[in-house]
Write a protein that holds these residues in place. Structure first.
Motif, PDB file in Angstrom:
ATOM      1  N   ALA A 119       0.849  -1.186   0.000  1.00 54.91           N
ATOM      2  CA  ALA A 119       0.000   0.000   0.000  1.00 54.91           C
ATOM      3  C   ALA A 119       0.887   1.240   0.000  1.00 54.91           C
ATOM      4  O   ALA A 119       1.965   1.244   0.587  1.00 54.91           O
ATOM      5  CB  ALA A 119      -0.914   0.007   1.221  1.00 54.91           C
ATOM      6  N   ARG A 120       0.387   2.292  -0.684  1.00 57.67           N
ATOM      7  CA  ARG A 120       1.132   3.546  -0.733  1.00 57.67           C
ATOM      8  C   ARG A 120       0.123   4.689  -0.788  1.00 57.67           C
ATOM      9  O   ARG A 120      -0.852   4.631  -1.536  1.00 57.67           O
ATOM     10  CB  ARG A 120       2.021   3.572  -1.977  1.00 57.67           C
ATOM     11  CG  ARG A 120       2.819   4.845  -2.153  1.00 57.67           C
ATOM     12  CD  ARG A 120       3.778   4.744  -3.330  1.00 57.67           C
ATOM     13  NE  ARG A 120       3.132   4.381  -4.569  1.00 57.67           N
ATOM     14  CZ  ARG A 120       2.715   5.261  -5.501  1.00 57.67           C
ATOM     15  NH1 ARG A 120       2.884   6.547  -5.312  1.00 57.67           N
ATOM     16  NH2 ARG A 120       2.156   4.838  -6.605  1.00 57.67           N
ATOM     17  N   SER A 121       0.355   5.715   0.006  1.00 57.86           N
ATOM     18  CA  SER A 121      -0.524   6.875  -0.065  1.00 57.86           C
ATOM     19  C   SER A 121      -0.084   7.755  -1.221  1.00 57.86           C
ATOM     20  O   SER A 121       1.092   7.813  -1.569  1.00 57.86           O
ATOM     21  CB  SER A 121      -0.518   7.648   1.251  1.00 57.86           C
ATOM     22  OG  SER A 121       0.760   8.170   1.499  1.00 57.86           O
ATOM     23  N   ALA A 122      -1.046   8.421  -1.819  1.00 54.79           N
ATOM     24  CA  ALA A 122      -0.788   9.317  -2.940  1.00 54.79           C
ATOM     25  C   ALA A 122      -1.314  10.701  -2.573  1.00 54.79           C
ATOM     26  O   ALA A 122      -1.829  10.904  -1.476  1.00 54.79           O
ATOM     27  CB  ALA A 122      -1.459   8.787  -4.196  1.00 54.79           C
ATOM     28  N   ALA A 123      -1.208  11.638  -3.509  1.00 54.41           N
ATOM     29  CA  ALA A 123      -1.624  13.021  -3.251  1.00 54.41           C
ATOM     30  C   ALA A 123      -3.036  13.105  -2.703  1.00 54.41           C
ATOM     31  O   ALA A 123      -3.277  13.739  -1.697  1.00 54.41           O
ATOM     32  CB  ALA A 123      -1.498  13.842  -4.534  1.00 54.41           C
ATOM     33  N   GLN A 124      -3.981  12.467  -3.368  1.00 55.65           N
ATOM     34  CA  GLN A 124      -5.365  12.531  -2.902  1.00 55.65           C
ATOM     35  C   GLN A 124      -5.980  11.149  -2.799  1.00 55.65           C
ATOM     36  O   GLN A 124      -7.148  10.964  -3.077  1.00 55.65           O
ATOM     37  CB  GLN A 124      -6.195  13.378  -3.858  1.00 55.65           C
ATOM     38  CG  GLN A 124      -6.648  14.659  -3.240  1.00 55.65           C
ATOM     39  CD  GLN A 124      -7.819  15.262  -4.000  1.00 55.65           C
ATOM     40  OE1 GLN A 124      -7.924  15.162  -5.200  1.00 55.65           O
ATOM     41  NE2 GLN A 124      -8.689  15.893  -3.268  1.00 55.65           N
ATOM     42  N   GLY A 125      -5.210  10.167  -2.397  1.00 52.61           N
ATOM     43  CA  GLY A 125      -5.782   8.844  -2.316  1.00 52.61           C
ATOM     44  C   GLY A 125      -4.823   7.792  -1.826  1.00 52.61           C
ATOM     45  O   GLY A 125      -3.866   8.076  -1.104  1.00 52.61           O
ATOM     46  N   LEU A 126      -5.097   6.584  -2.258  1.00 55.03           N
ATOM     47  CA  LEU A 126      -4.379   5.421  -1.768  1.00 55.03           C
ATOM     48  C   LEU A 126      -4.198   4.441  -2.920  1.00 55.03           C
ATOM     49  O   LEU A 126      -5.123   4.214  -3.705  1.00 55.03           O
ATOM     50  CB  LEU A 126      -5.223   4.789  -0.651  1.00 55.03           C
ATOM     51  CG  LEU A 126      -4.649   3.716   0.223  1.00 55.03           C
ATOM     52  CD1 LEU A 126      -3.434   4.219   0.990  1.00 55.03           C
ATOM     53  CD2 LEU A 126      -5.709   3.237   1.199  1.00 55.03           C
ATOM     54  N   HIS A 127      -2.999   3.880  -3.052  1.00 60.64           N
ATOM     55  CA  HIS A 127      -2.707   2.843  -4.044  1.00 60.64           C
ATOM     56  C   HIS A 127      -2.526   1.530  -3.297  1.00 60.64           C
ATOM     57  O   HIS A 127      -1.756   1.458  -2.341  1.00 60.64           O
ATOM     58  CB  HIS A 127      -1.425   3.168  -4.819  1.00 60.64           C
ATOM     59  CG  HIS A 127      -1.562   4.348  -5.716  1.00 60.64           C
ATOM     60  ND1 HIS A 127      -1.692   4.225  -7.073  1.00 60.64           N
ATOM     61  CD2 HIS A 127      -1.597   5.676  -5.459  1.00 60.64           C
ATOM     62  CE1 HIS A 127      -1.789   5.424  -7.604  1.00 60.64           C
ATOM     63  NE2 HIS A 127      -1.737   6.317  -6.640  1.00 60.64           N
ATOM     64  N   LEU A 128      -3.244   0.503  -3.736  1.00 59.61           N
ATOM     65  CA  LEU A 128      -3.181  -0.812  -3.102  1.00 59.61           C
ATOM     66  C   LEU A 128      -2.854  -1.853  -4.158  1.00 59.61           C
ATOM     67  O   LEU A 128      -3.351  -1.784  -5.290  1.00 59.61           O
ATOM     68  CB  LEU A 128      -4.536  -1.156  -2.460  1.00 59.61           C
ATOM     69  CG  LEU A 128      -5.100  -0.148  -1.465  1.00 59.61           C
ATOM     70  CD1 LEU A 128      -6.543  -0.464  -1.161  1.00 59.61           C
ATOM     71  CD2 LEU A 128      -4.276  -0.133  -0.207  1.00 59.61           C
ATOM     72  N   TRP A 129      -2.044  -2.826  -3.800  1.00 61.56           N
ATOM     73  CA  TRP A 129      -1.713  -3.924  -4.697  1.00 61.56           C
ATOM     74  C   TRP A 129      -2.325  -5.191  -4.125  1.00 61.56           C
ATOM     75  O   TRP A 129      -2.059  -5.565  -2.985  1.00 61.56           O
ATOM     76  CB  TRP A 129      -0.199  -4.062  -4.837  1.00 61.56           C
ATOM     77  CG  TRP A 129       0.376  -3.012  -5.730  1.00 61.56           C
ATOM     78  CD1 TRP A 129       0.638  -3.123  -7.063  1.00 61.56           C
ATOM     79  CD2 TRP A 129       0.763  -1.684  -5.370  1.00 61.56           C
ATOM     80  NE1 TRP A 129       1.154  -1.947  -7.552  1.00 61.56           N
ATOM     81  CE2 TRP A 129       1.247  -1.044  -6.534  1.00 61.56           C
ATOM     82  CE3 TRP A 129       0.744  -0.954  -4.177  1.00 61.56           C
ATOM     83  CZ2 TRP A 129       1.712   0.261  -6.538  1.00 61.56           C
ATOM     84  CZ3 TRP A 129       1.192   0.349  -4.173  1.00 61.56           C
ATOM     85  CH2 TRP A 129       1.665   0.953  -5.353  1.00 61.56           C
ATOM     86  N   LEU A 130      -3.162  -5.844  -4.945  1.00 62.93           N
ATOM     87  CA  LEU A 130      -3.889  -7.036  -4.532  1.00 62.93           C
ATOM     88  C   LEU A 130      -3.457  -8.226  -5.379  1.00 62.93           C
ATOM     89  O   LEU A 130      -3.071  -8.069  -6.538  1.00 62.93           O
ATOM     90  CB  LEU A 130      -5.396  -6.832  -4.703  1.00 62.93           C
ATOM     91  CG  LEU A 130      -6.010  -5.609  -4.028  1.00 62.93           C
ATOM     92  CD1 LEU A 130      -7.455  -5.446  -4.465  1.00 62.93           C
ATOM     93  CD2 LEU A 130      -5.909  -5.728  -2.526  1.00 62.93           C
ATOM     94  N   GLN A 131      -3.573  -9.406  -4.816  1.00 61.13           N
ATOM     95  CA  GLN A 131      -3.242 -10.639  -5.526  1.00 61.13           C
ATOM     96  C   GLN A 131      -4.490 -11.161  -6.220  1.00 61.13           C
ATOM     97  O   GLN A 131      -5.521 -11.389  -5.575  1.00 61.13           O
ATOM     98  CB  GLN A 131      -2.703 -11.694  -4.548  1.00 61.13           C
ATOM     99  CG  GLN A 131      -2.304 -12.986  -5.190  1.00 61.13           C
ATOM    100  CD  GLN A 131      -1.107 -12.823  -6.123  1.00 61.13           C
ATOM    101  OE1 GLN A 131      -0.127 -12.173  -5.756  1.00 61.13           O
ATOM    102  NE2 GLN A 131      -1.199 -13.388  -7.305  1.00 61.13           N
ATOM    103  N   ALA A 132      -4.422 -11.348  -7.530  1.00 59.65           N
ATOM    104  CA  ALA A 132      -5.544 -11.897  -8.292  1.00 59.65           C
ATOM    105  C   ALA A 132      -5.545 -13.424  -8.156  1.00 59.65           C
ATOM    106  O   ALA A 132      -4.499 -14.040  -7.969  1.00 59.65           O
ATOM    107  CB  ALA A 132      -5.437 -11.493  -9.756  1.00 59.65           C
ATOM    108  N   ASP A 133      -6.723 -14.016  -8.281  1.00 55.59           N
ATOM    109  CA  ASP A 133      -6.834 -15.472  -8.204  1.00 55.59           C
ATOM    110  C   ASP A 133      -6.555 -16.102  -9.575  1.00 55.59           C
ATOM    111  O   ASP A 133      -6.120 -15.419 -10.504  1.00 55.59           O
ATOM    112  CB  ASP A 133      -8.206 -15.882  -7.655  1.00 55.59           C
ATOM    113  CG  ASP A 133      -9.362 -15.422  -8.528  1.00 55.59           C
ATOM    114  OD1 ASP A 133      -9.123 -15.015  -9.683  1.00 55.59           O
ATOM    115  OD2 ASP A 133     -10.502 -15.489  -8.053  1.00 55.59           O
ATOM    116  N   THR A 134      -6.830 -17.389  -9.711  1.00 55.51           N
ATOM    117  CA  THR A 134      -6.525 -18.097 -10.961  1.00 55.51           C
ATOM    118  C   THR A 134      -7.394 -17.630 -12.133  1.00 55.51           C
ATOM    119  O   THR A 134      -7.053 -17.863 -13.281  1.00 55.51           O
ATOM    120  CB  THR A 134      -6.699 -19.622 -10.780  1.00 55.51           C
ATOM    121  OG1 THR A 134      -8.023 -19.874 -10.295  1.00 55.51           O
ATOM    122  CG2 THR A 134      -5.668 -20.176  -9.811  1.00 55.51           C
TER     123      THR A 134
END
Length: 172
Positions: A119-134
Motif C-alpha cells: 500500500a502507498r498513499s498518494a496526493a489525494q488517495g491510496l494505491h493498493l496492490w492485490l493478488q488476483a486469483d486463478t
C-alpha cells in the motif's frame, strides 16, 4: 365547498366557547400535511435514504467491466458501512487499485480484507496492490466509518482500466 361545510359543528360560535372554525380548518390541513410528511420520511427511511436499504445500495462497473464497486450511497456520521471492490486482471498477477478523491476525507477505513500485498498513499488517495486469483479476479472488502458531513465524490481505478465514480452522502 362540500356539504360538510353546512354542518352546524363546522360553524364558528361564541357559546359555550369562542371558536374560529376557519382558523381551525387551516390548523387541521396543516396537521394533515405534517402527518403526510412524517409518513413519507418513515417510508424513505425504511427504503434506505438515511443508511442501508434499496435506494442506498449501489453497484457500479467501469465501462470496460474491469472494476466493480458495491457500496452504500447514504451513511450516518459515526456508523460503519461495507464496500466491496472487485478488479479483473491477469490470472495470479498483482493488480493495482487506486482509491482517489474525497473518500479518505469523509471516511476512515476500519478494516481491509484481505490485506493488500503493498500500500502507498498518494496526493489525494491510496494505491493498493492485490493478488488476483486463478481467474484474474481480485476482491477487496472495506469497512468505512463516516467521519464527515455532506457529499463526497471519489474514484476507484485499476491500472490499465477505466475508473468508477462514487458519490456518497454522510448525514449527521
Amino acid at each position: 365547498m362540500s356539504r360538510d361545510a353546512d354542518h352546524p359543528d363546522l360553524h364558528s360560535r361564541q357559546i359555550p366557547i369562542r371558536e374560529d372554525m376557519a382558523y381551525q380548518r387551516k390548523v387541521w390541513r396543516f396537521e394533515r400535511c405534517g402527518w403526510y410528511a412524517l409518513v413519507l420520511c418513515m417510508v424513505l427511511g425504511l427504503l434506505g435514504l438515511f443508511s442501508r436499504g434499496p435506494i442506498s445500495s449501489q453497484d457500479v462497473r467501469s465501462a470496460d467491466g474491469a472494476v466493480r464497486v458495491e457500496y452504500d450511497r447514504f451513511h450516518r456520521n459515526g456508523s460503519t458501512n461495507p464496500m466491496k471492490v472487485s478488479v479483473r486482471g491477469a490470472p495470479e498477477a498483482t493488480v493495482e487499485v487506486e482509491l482517489n478523491g474525497e473518500l479518505l476525507e469523509g471516511f476512515s477505513v476500519e478494516t481491509m480484507q484481505p490485506p493488500p500485498l503493498r500500500a502507498r498513499s498518494a496526493a489525494q488517495g491510496l494505491h493498493l496492490w492485490l493478488q488476483a486469483d486463478t481467474q484474474g479476479q481480485a476482491t477487496l472488502y472495506l469497512t468505512l466509518r463516516g467521519d464527515g458531513l455532506g457529499l463526497y465524490r471519489s474514484t476507484v481505478k485499476a491500472a490499465g482500466a477505466e475508473s468508477v465514480t462514487l458519490t456518497q452522502f454522510i448525514f449527521p
